[in-house]
Structure formats: C-alpha cells, structure tokens
Design an enzyme around this catalytic site. Sequence first.
Site, PDB file in Angstrom:
ATOM      1  N   SER A 153      -4.861   2.538   9.705  1.00  0.00           N
ATOM      2  CA  SER A 153      -5.260   1.564  10.716  1.00  0.00           C
ATOM      3  C   SER A 153      -5.678   0.283   9.990  1.00  0.00           C
ATOM      4  O   SER A 153      -4.975  -0.175   9.083  1.00  0.00           O
ATOM      5  CB  SER A 153      -6.395   2.180  11.559  1.00  0.00           C
TER       6      SER A 153
ATOM      7  N   ASP B 171      14.470   2.457  10.809  1.00  0.00           N
ATOM      8  CA  ASP B 171      13.566   1.632  11.610  1.00  0.00           C
ATOM      9  C   ASP B 171      12.676   2.571  12.415  1.00  0.00           C
ATOM     10  O   ASP B 171      13.110   3.150  13.410  1.00  0.00           O
ATOM     11  CB  ASP B 171      14.385   0.727  12.540  1.00  0.00           C
TER      12      ASP B 171
ATOM     13  N   TYR C  50      -2.114  -7.120  16.964  1.00  0.00           N
ATOM     14  CA  TYR C  50      -2.216  -6.229  15.798  1.00  0.00           C
ATOM     15  C   TYR C  50      -3.493  -5.390  15.899  1.00  0.00           C
ATOM     16  O   TYR C  50      -3.469  -4.168  15.729  1.00  0.00           O
ATOM     17  CB  TYR C  50      -2.226  -7.100  14.537  1.00  0.00           C
TER      18      TYR C  50
ATOM     19  N   LYS D   9      -4.148  -1.282  16.065  1.00  0.00           N
ATOM     20  CA  LYS D   9      -4.937  -0.568  15.055  1.00  0.00           C
ATOM     21  C   LYS D   9      -6.082   0.210  15.708  1.00  0.00           C
ATOM     22  O   LYS D   9      -6.451   1.290  15.242  1.00  0.00           O
ATOM     23  CB  LYS D   9      -5.451  -1.550  14.002  1.00  0.00           C
TER      24      LYS D   9
ATOM     25  N   ILE E 151       0.839  -1.204   0.000  1.00  0.00           N
ATOM     26  CA  ILE E 151       0.000   0.000   0.000  1.00  0.00           C
ATOM     27  C   ILE E 151       0.872   1.251   0.000  1.00  0.00           C
ATOM     28  O   ILE E 151       0.548   2.256  -0.637  1.00  0.00           O
ATOM     29  CB  ILE E 151      -0.967  -0.009   1.219  1.00  0.00           C
TER      30      ILE E 151
HETATM   31  N1  LIG Z   1      -2.850  -5.407   3.094  1.00  0.00           N
HETATM   32  C1  LIG Z   1      -3.922  -5.487   3.862  1.00  0.00           C
HETATM   33  O1  LIG Z   1      -4.779  -6.368   3.668  1.00  0.00           O
HETATM   34  C2  LIG Z   1      -4.130  -4.497   4.985  1.00  0.00           C
HETATM   35  C3  LIG Z   1      -5.376  -4.468   5.614  1.00  0.00           C
HETATM   36  C4  LIG Z   1      -5.569  -3.566   6.672  1.00  0.00           C
HETATM   37  C5  LIG Z   1      -4.547  -2.717   7.057  1.00  0.00           C
HETATM   38  N2  LIG Z   1      -3.352  -2.785   6.427  1.00  0.00           N
HETATM   39  C6  LIG Z   1      -2.297  -1.878   6.903  1.00  0.00           C
HETATM   40  O2  LIG Z   1      -1.769  -1.146   5.825  1.00  0.00           O
HETATM   41  C7  LIG Z   1      -0.372  -0.913   6.043  1.00  0.00           C
HETATM   42  C8  LIG Z   1       0.418  -1.427   4.846  1.00  0.00           C
HETATM   43  O3  LIG Z   1       0.085  -2.780   4.634  1.00  0.00           O
HETATM   44  P1  LIG Z   1       0.698  -3.644   3.429  1.00  0.00           P
HETATM   45  O4  LIG Z   1      -0.208  -4.766   3.161  1.00  0.00           O
HETATM   46  O5  LIG Z   1       1.142  -2.751   2.348  1.00  0.00           O
HETATM   47  O6  LIG Z   1       1.926  -4.297   4.200  1.00  0.00           O
HETATM   48  P2  LIG Z   1       3.438  -4.493   3.809  1.00  0.00           P
HETATM   49  O7  LIG Z   1       3.972  -5.496   4.769  1.00  0.00           O
HETATM   50  O8  LIG Z   1       3.559  -4.737   2.361  1.00  0.00           O
HETATM   51  O9  LIG Z   1       4.009  -3.027   4.127  1.00  0.00           O
HETATM   52  C9  LIG Z   1       4.376  -2.597   5.387  1.00  0.00           C
HETATM   53  C10 LIG Z   1       5.743  -1.962   5.228  1.00  0.00           C
HETATM   54  O10 LIG Z   1       6.158  -1.464   6.513  1.00  0.00           O
HETATM   55  C11 LIG Z   1       7.538  -1.700   6.605  1.00  0.00           C
HETATM   56  N3  LIG Z   1       7.986  -1.732   7.986  1.00  0.00           N
HETATM   57  C12 LIG Z   1       7.706  -2.696   8.911  1.00  0.00           C
HETATM   58  N4  LIG Z   1       8.350  -2.412  10.051  1.00  0.00           N
HETATM   59  C13 LIG Z   1       9.037  -1.265   9.847  1.00  0.00           C
HETATM   60  C14 LIG Z   1       9.902  -0.483  10.655  1.00  0.00           C
HETATM   61  N5  LIG Z   1      10.187  -0.848  11.909  1.00  0.00           N
HETATM   62  N6  LIG Z   1      10.460   0.633  10.128  1.00  0.00           N
HETATM   63  C15 LIG Z   1      10.179   1.005   8.838  1.00  0.00           C
HETATM   64  N7  LIG Z   1       9.361   0.294   8.031  1.00  0.00           N
HETATM   65  C16 LIG Z   1       8.815  -0.820   8.529  1.00  0.00           C
HETATM   66  C17 LIG Z   1       7.739  -3.068   5.943  1.00  0.00           C
HETATM   67  O11 LIG Z   1       9.104  -3.288   5.610  1.00  0.00           O
HETATM   68  C18 LIG Z   1       6.811  -2.969   4.774  1.00  0.00           C
HETATM   69  O12 LIG Z   1       7.462  -2.512   3.615  1.00  0.00           O
HETATM   70  C19 LIG Z   1      -0.010  -1.593   7.341  1.00  0.00           C
HETATM   71  O13 LIG Z   1      -0.067  -0.678   8.408  1.00  0.00           O
HETATM   72  C20 LIG Z   1      -1.116  -2.634   7.489  1.00  0.00           C
HETATM   73  O14 LIG Z   1      -1.343  -2.961   8.848  1.00  0.00           O
HETATM   74  C21 LIG Z   1      -3.107  -3.647   5.392  1.00  0.00           C
END
Ligand SMILES: NC(=O)c1ccc[n+]([C@@H]2O[C@H](COP(=O)([O-])OP(=O)(O)OC[C@H]3O[C@@H](n4cnc5c(N)ncnc54)[C@H](O)[C@@H]3O)[C@@H](O)[C@H]2O)c1
Length: 253
Positions: free
Chosen positions: A143, A65, A157, A161, A18
């Site tokens: 969230s 980080d 988690y 959120k 995302i």
């Molecule tokens: N994909 C879904 O279905 C979904 C649904 C609801 C919410 N979300 C939320 O949307 C956001 C993005 O989700 P996504 O599916 O793209 O996930 P993703 O795992 O592809 O992306 C999350 C990114 O955060 C980075 N990250 C993790 N820990 C980190 C840290 N300590 N420092 C810097 N970067 C860090 C990861 O390396 C990763 O690139 C997240 O907050 C997730 O909880 C996603």
Amino acid sequence: MKRLEGKTAIITGGAGGIGAATGQLFCEEGARVALVDLAESPLAEVAQRIRGAVPGAQVLEIAADVGTEAAAAAIVKEVLAKFGALHVLVNLAGIRSYEPLAEAKAETWQKILAVNLLSYAYLAREALPALRACGKGSIINVSSTHAVNPRVGMGQYDVTKAGILSMTRTLAFEEAPNKVRVNAVCPGLTLTPFHMKRLGRTEQDLLTEDVGHNLQRRWADPREVAFPILWLASDEASFCTASTLMVDGGTRV
Ligand SMILES: NC(=O)c1ccc[n+]([C@@H]2O[C@H](COP(=O)([O-])OP(=O)(O)OC[C@H]3O[C@@H](n4cnc5c(N)ncnc54)[C@H](O)[C@@H]3O)[C@@H](O)[C@H]2O)c1
C-alpha cells in the site's frame, strides 16, 4: 537455512524499483521468484541483474498487464507450470495519478482502480487455491503511507492504497482458517528510478535532500522496504496476519 528456502513467490511490479529490490532479496534468501511487469525488456534487465548478483537464482519473467482480470489466472497457471507450487504473493504493481479529486476523470479512476486495487484482488483470488494447498501461504499487499496520511493532489492513488488496507484485513479474516496470512506494507518516500525521472534529479541529489515530513528526514532505499516484505513472507512472521506495517520513517504529513 535461508529464510525463503523452498518457497515460490510471485511479485507484481517486479521490474520497478521496490519490486526489483524485493525480487533480488527473495532470491538471496532462497526463493524461486516470478517477476511480473508490463514489458519484456525491463523485466529481462532486472532478471539478468539478479542472476548476476545471486548465482543460481531462479527467476521467471512474466510480461503481463495485471490491470486486466484475465491476466491473474494466466500468471498463476504459468508459475505453477514452471515451479509446481506457490507460497507467497506480493501484490506490488502500482501507478500514480496527479488529478485533484475535483477534476478527477472517470478514465483515470478506472485505470488506477484496475491496476492498484483490482489486480490485487484478482491475483489473490487466483493464487488462493495454491496458497492454501501449501499449508502456510502468505500474501503481502503493498500500500502506501498515504493510505492513512492524507495530502493534496493524489486522491485517486491514496484511495486505492486505503482500499488495499481494507481488502488486506478482510482477506486475512476470511483466509485464517485456511492458514493463509495476509498483511500490508505501507512504504513512505522510497528512492526509485520512477521518482528520479519524475523529479528530474539524480540519486545522489535526492539522497542528500532533507525530507521534512518523516522523522528520519530522508528517502528510503528500496531494500529497506524489501526487508519487511521478506519478513512477512517468511515463517518468522507466522503469528502476523491482518496487520499493516508502516515502513515510512515515521511519516507525519
Ligand atoms: N517509491 C515510493 O516512494 C513508494 C511509496 C509508497 C508506496 N509505493 C508503492 O510501492 C509500489 C512500487 O513502487 P515503486 O516506486 O517501485 O514504483 P515503480 O513505478 O518503480 O514500480 C511499479 C511497477 O509496476 C509496474 N506496473 C504498472 N502498471 C502495471 C500493470 N498494469 N501490469 C503490470 N505491471 C505494472 C510498472 O511497470 C513498474 O515497474 C507501488 O505500488 C507504489 O505505489 C512506492
């Protein structure tokens, strides 16, 4: 006039599914974008993809980080040094854990709280002086639908959120006099590389899956989440603050 013309944005988790989609959309709409993620090479890959898709895109890659307090000030400092101003903060970095609450370990709690909740608080705190100074700052906290739709097995988690929603509302109240808007987006199931890897299934396979728990019975494309984030970041959302935008296809679990 593009929707984010002249604006600078920080997007944490910018190398993820995302985050990368949001970064590209922001660049398409004229923003200068700082993508923050853990490691350099996935960031470079995403930045290169964005520059290929959006000629002239201004992308700054910051490997950090966000789960450490010190990172927040360093990130804002680097962005201001490069771009000179900050208008939008998208807190989006996130990690998952799959321990039932009855078995949740302290170490896991600390890690997930640090990344999913405290990083949002520290980045907001450090970004606020610049967001106030620009006269119409916007914070978007990502969230999840599971902040409000409970389920089994991802309690840690889901707690983080839910905390994000509370933090969003309080910060919106505190920052309204400073003209900084603060809103939350709650995505539902969104088809990102994370899920394909976790489930060991292809994009095509998941795209044709009948998802029973949302009204549209499907996964979202990451751009379908990026567009609401874009809208909240833009001046089109000027009367929108302290809100929670559900972007979950009408999830009911
Ligand atoms: N994909 C879904 O279905 C979904 C649904 C609801 C919410 N979300 C939320 O949307 C956001 C993005 O989700 P996504 O599916 O793209 O996930 P993703 O795992 O592809 O992306 C999350 C990114 O955060 C980075 N990250 C993790 N820990 C980190 C840290 N300590 N420092 C810097 N970067 C860090 C990861 O390396 C990763 O690139 C997240 O907050 C997730 O909880 C996603």
